[in-house]
Scaffold this motif. Structure first.
Motif: not given
Ligand SMILES: [Zn+2]
Length: 291
Positions: A94-106, A262-274
Motif C-alpha cells: 500500500s505504500r508503493r505505487t500500484g496501477p491506476d486505470k483512471r490515471t493510467k498509472q503503471k 487430474n487436479p485443475r490447472k491453476p488459473t493465472p489470478g489477479g491482474n495482468g501485471y502480476r
C-alpha cells in the motif's frame, strides 16, 4: 527420481504387491513441482478407536477448530507466521505505487515485487491450512465412530467481505471433503448438519433457540437454564447431539471417494501485471531439475 517428501510407504506397498501405479502426473504449481500418482490400492484401515462416540466439529476463527469434546485444535504455527507476514507485505504494497486505470498509472517495479511475494505467501497459507485440516480429519476419523460437520454455505461466505469468516468457510468445505473420503475407508459415519440448523443459537443444555446471536458474542449465555459456555464449544456439542439423538435414522451420509481426475490447472489470478511477472520467474525455474 528424487523427491522432497518420502515415497517410502508407497514403495513398500508396491514391493509387497498391495498397490499398483496406474499413472503419474507432474505439475508445477505456485513455485513448486509436484508429482502425483494414480494408484490402485487395497486398504485395510483399522476401525475407529471409539466406534460408539460421535464428535462435532466447529471450525474456528482464532483456532483451527473446536471439538465437542472440549478440545481446542490450534492453528498450525506455520499458518500463524505466514498470516502475520502477509499483513506486513500488504502494508508494504500500500505504500508503493500500484496501477491506476483512471490515471493510467503503471505499477512500479517495487510494487510488482511485493505482489509476487504476496502471491507466493497466499499459496503457502493455503498449504499450511490444508495440512492442518488433513491432520485433523485423519485424527477425527481414527478416533470416533461418527463425525458431525456443518454444511456451511461456502459460496455465500465468499461474497462476505470479512476475511476471517471467509477463511473458516473455505476450510469447512475442504474438511468435509477430506473427512468424507477418509471416513469411508474406516466405516465411520459422516453427518452433515443442514445449513439451516441453528448450531450456534441453540443451547446445548436445554435446547432453547435464541433469536439473535451476534458474531461478537464469543460466550453463549442461556437465559432459560443459565448455562454459560464458549460459543464454538456450544455449537460443536449441538452438532454431536444431532447423531446421538437418532443414530438409527438413515440421515447418515457416507459417500465413497471418487477420483476427481487430474487436479485443475491453476488459473493465472489477479491482474495482468502480476501474471507477466510470475511467468518470467516460472520459465527460469522450470529448467531446474526436480527435487
Ligand atoms: Zn439453556
Amino acid at each position: 527420481m528424487r523427491t522432497h517428501e518420502s515415497t517410502r510407504k508407497l514403495a513398500r506397498r508396491i514391493e509387497l504387491g498391495t498397490a499398483t501405479i496406474r499413472s503419474a502426473t507432474v505439475s508445477f504449481r505456485s513455485g513448486r513441482w509436484f508429482v502425483s500418482f494414480s494408484v490402485k490400492i487395497d486398504r485395510d484401515d483399522p476401525p475407529p478407536q471409539q466406534p460408539d462416540s460421535a464428535v462435532g466439529v466447529d471450525l474456528g476463527i482464532k483456532s483451527l477448530a473446536v471439538l465437542s469434546t472440549g478440545e481446542v485444535v490450534p492453528n498450525p504455527r506455520r499458518l500463524e507466521l505466514a498470516q502475520r507476514e502477509l499483513r506486513r507485505l500488504q502494508r508494504q504494497a500500500s505504500r508503493r505505487t500500484g496501477p491506476d486505470k483512471r490515471t493510467k498509472q503503471k505499477p512500479s517495479k517495487r510494487w510488482r515485487k511485493t505482489q509476487a511475494r504476496i502471491a507466493k505467501l497466499h499459496a503457502e497459507i493455503a498449504n499450511a491450512r490444508r495440512d492442518g485440516l488433513h491432520k485433523l480429519s485423519t485424527r477425527l476419523v481414527a478416533e470416533h465412530g461418527a463425525v458431525v460437520l456443518e454444511d456451511l454455505n461456502v459460496r455465500g461466505m465468499m461474497s462476505n467481505r470479512r476475511l476471517a469468516r471467509h477463511v473458516a468457510g473455505v476450510g469447512m468445505g475442504e474438511l468435509r471433503r477430506q473427512v468424507e473420503y477418509t471416513a469411508a475407508w474406516r466405516g465411520v459415519h459422516t453427518h452433515v448438519a443442514s445449513r439451516w440448523y441453528p448450531s450456534s443459537k441453540t443451547c446445548s443444555g436445554c435446547g432453547v433457540v435464541k433469536t439473535k446471536l451476534r458474531l461478537s458474542e464469543r460466550v453463549y449465555q442461556c437465559e432459560h437454564c443459565g448455562m454459560v459456555l464458549d460459543r464454538d464449544l456450544n455449537a460443536a456439542r449441538n452438532l454431536t447431539a444431532l447423531v446421538e439423538r437418532d443414530t438409527s435414522s438413515a440421515s447418515c451420509v457416507v459417500r465413497l471417494n471418487e477420483p476427481a481426475g487430474n487436479p485443475r490447472k491453476p488459473t493465472p489470478g489477479g491482474n495482468g501485471y502480476r501474471h507477466g511477472k510470475a511467468h518470467a520467474g516460472q520459465r527460469q525455474r522450470s529448467n531446474a531439475p526436480t527435487r
